[in-house]
Design a protein around this motif. Structure first.
Motif, PDB file in Angstrom:
ATOM      1  N   ASP A 554      29.382 -36.902 -15.993  1.00  0.00           N
ATOM      2  CA  ASP A 554      29.666 -35.350 -16.513  1.00  0.00           C
ATOM      3  C   ASP A 554      27.259 -35.623 -17.338  1.00  0.00           C
ATOM      4  N   HIS A 558      24.863 -32.824 -15.537  1.00  0.00           N
ATOM      5  CA  HIS A 558      24.092 -32.362 -16.844  1.00  0.00           C
ATOM      6  C   HIS A 558      22.827 -32.518 -16.488  1.00  0.00           C
ATOM      7  N   SER A 568      23.319 -26.623 -19.498  1.00  0.00           N
ATOM      8  CA  SER A 568      24.129 -28.083 -19.799  1.00  0.00           C
ATOM      9  C   SER A 568      25.254 -27.836 -19.597  1.00  0.00           C
ATOM     10  N   ASN A 569      26.235 -26.422 -19.899  1.00  0.00           N
ATOM     11  CA  ASN A 569      27.436 -27.292 -19.809  1.00  0.00           C
ATOM     12  C   ASN A 569      27.766 -26.450 -18.476  1.00  0.00           C
ATOM     13  N   THR A 571      29.766 -25.480 -15.006  1.00  0.00           N
ATOM     14  CA  THR A 571      31.080 -26.462 -14.138  1.00  0.00           C
ATOM     15  C   THR A 571      29.395 -26.292 -12.881  1.00  0.00           C
TER      16      THR A 571
END
Length: 596
Positions: A554, A558, A568-569, A571
């Motif tokens: 994760d 980022h 930042s979110n 996919t």
């Protein structure tokens, strides 16, 4: 009976055959003690108490003061000198015992260790224990520890110690011990070589009679005058403080670059043959000697300043480094020089002092630009070349090559400084440019280190860099780097990064490597090699984008999103698509297995 043949008294002559083994052993011990530098120790230890008459105390003290050095022997046995010495003792030992002390005269002892030892003999058992553990040990024990042994409070031990000081003080006063200690030093000179004490303060290097306790332990623990002995030096109040005072005094005579003449040491000279000691003390304090000059400095940059002042002329990098810092790399040495505010680079290979008023070296491009700006944007070709060759060690061929690159142009033997005809900006978005990635405090552009770059060529980069550096067509910018200014120019229709040969020569990167040019937000520049890749996973994707290594998927996602301007979110599918559109298919392939 003395032997008439050699004047030597054999053991059997003096003591009889029954004691010959005893004397033979004494001779062996005496020879060994003298051979091993322990001749100042005593072979006799006669115990006595305060009830002994004066004469007996006198005799006991003199016998106890006898040392192995006082036992003259030759290869056969004891010489007649010993016999005569022993005979002389009879004058003291033959005094009849007496229980009355009414007519006693004070014992006159001719040296401090013997006098102190005599005074100690008058102490009772508890007083002796306290005096011994507070004054006769190398590391005195605390009041608490001694009080615990004797079952009294620390305050009681302190009171007894004060009483002992009062009783012993007359011995110290008689031999002027505190005055002798303080006379070793002056207001400016707080040090003396320990070996010199044998001459100027002989009591210091002696031992208490028939003891292994050095007098210097007693002085350090008893006297109010504080000092420290270390590494062959005696200093007051401590070695560290004496060093500080010494350097402070010299610093008042030093130049702005920490240089002073060796004759400044004469101010510390108190003995005729002491200058060599003072020179050694200066070296012990970290002061450097160079060509009859002394240098006070705290780092490599200050040392280089001082050498340049002494030489009084610019010096090549190699020559200066050989004197100042031969054990570091050339790159590391230059970086230390760049940190000095007083040292400047006066030419490609030369260094000097800023206060000499010399021009500071810039890259060829910056130098030409500055000269043309000073002449309203143009100069006669010949005049420009002559001035450059006169001031710098450029070659004529390198100057010609630079003058025919943007932003310069040569027409009819006149060199012009190219200027932007409009305020146009690059239309390339940095977040959309291949091999260009946003970092925490700047941008990274990936390229391959080739042999041409090692040979000195520059290379082209994406026009998006023009937006990062706020360049317009025809502009040239010089960014600071650890090893000199880096030229970035917008010439014609391309962005050109000037030669990076020095980074390759210095071993920052090597031919055949993938590397990154770093354009930092503070307008500094550097180059770093890319981490090794090969597994085609998310770690390789991070390496290809100059992003921090991490095993956290994760966090890696980022990092990869921020590098190309995605939220930042975003996919993994978003990342793969954007990196592919940018032209970074190698990164998108590394992320393929992570798509949802």
């Amino acid at each position: 009976m003395r032997s008439e043949e050699n004047g030597t008294l054999n053991e059997s002559d003096l003591f009889g055959d029954t004691n010959s083994d005893l004397m033979s052993n004494l001779k062996k011990i005496t020879d060994w003690k003298k051979t091993h530098g322990k001749g100042n120790e005593g072979p006799f230890l006669v115990l006595y108490d305060s009830k002994m008459p004066i004469g007996i105390k006198q005799a006991v003290n003199r016998l106890n003061a006898f040392t192995y050095d006082n036992l003259p022997m030759d290869e056969i046995g004891f010489s007649t000198e010993l016999f005569e010495s022993l005979e002389n003792l009879d004058d003291y030992i033959s005094i009849e015992d007496s229980d009355s002390d009414e007519d006693e005269e004070p014992i006159q002892l001719d040296n401090f260790p013997l006098a102190l030892s005599n005074a100690i003999c008058d102490l009772d058992e508890r007083e002796y224990k306290i005096f011994n553990e507070r004054f006769l040990m190398e590391e005195p024990r605390s009041f608490e520890a001694i009080g615990g042994d004797l079952g009294v409070t620390r305050e009681r031990i302190r009171q007894i110690e004060k009483n002992l000081r009062d009783r012993m003080q007359p011995v110290f006063d008689e031999f002027s011990i505190d005055e002798k200690l303080s006379s070793l030093f002056t207001n400016d000179k707080k040090f003396i070589r320990s070996s010199r004490l044998n001459t100027v303060f002989p009591e210091f290097e002696k031992y208490l009679p028939n003891s292994t306790t050095p007098v210097k332990w007693v002085l350090r623990n008893y006297c109010r005058f504080t000092y420290e002995e270390k590494d062959g030096w005696l200093a007051t109040p401590s070695i560290l403080e004496a060093k500080r005072l010494f350097k402070d005094r010299l610093g008042k005579q030093a130049s702005q670059h920490g240089v002073f003449d060796k004759d400044a040491l004469l101010a510390f000279k108190t003995y005729d043959d002491e200058l060599a000691d003072i020179i050694d003390w200066a070296k012990y304090c970290g002061i450097t000697f160079y060509k009859d000059h002394l240098i006070l400095c705290s780092n490599i940059g200050e040392y280089a300043e001082a050498i340049l002042e002494i030489e009084n002329q610019p010096m090549p990098t190699e020559e200066l480094q050989a004197i100042v810092d031969p054990n570091t790399s050339a790159k590391g040495f230059r970086q230390k020089l760049y940190k000095s505010r007083s040292v400047i680079r006066t030419d490609v290979r030369m260094w000097g002092l800023r206060d000499w008023g010399l021009d500071e070296y810039n890259s060829i491009e910056q130098t030409i630009t500055d000269m043309l700006n000073a002449h309203d944007g143009s100069m006669q070709y010949d005049a420009l070349i002559d001035e450059l060759l006169d001031r710098y060690s450029f070659s004529k061929s390198s100057l010609w090559a630079k003058l025919n690159e943007g932003p310069f142009s040569v027409r009819e033997n006149v060199v012009f400084l190219g200027r932007s005809s409009n305020g146009a900006k690059s239309s390339v978005d940095p977040y959309s440019a291949a091999k260009l990635f946003r970092l925490d405090k700047g941008w990274a552009f990936r390229f391959t280190v080739t042999q041409r770059l090692k040979d000195g060529s520059g290379f082209y980069a994406t026009k998006a860099i023009a937006n990062i550096l706020h360049l317009k067509p025809g502009d040239v910018k010089h960014l600071s780097s650890p090893i000199g200014l880096q030229r970035i120019a917008w010439t014609s229709s391309v962005i050109t990064i000037g030669t990076i040969r020095r980074f390759i020569v210095e071993g920052v990167v090597n031919v055949g490597q993938e590397a990154f040019c770093l354009f930092n937000d503070d307008e500094s520049f550097s180059i770093i090699p890319m981490r090794t890749v090969g597994k085609s996973d998310i770690r390789d994707a991070l390496a290809l984008a100059c992003l921090p290594a991490t095993g956290d998927v994760d966090l890696a996602r980022h990092y990869l999103a921020s590098a190309i301007g995605l939220p930042s979110n975003a996919t993994f599918r978003d990342l793969i698509q954007k990196y592919k559109e940018r032209g970074d298919s190698d990164i998108s392939q590394c992320l393929a297995t992570y798509s949802e």
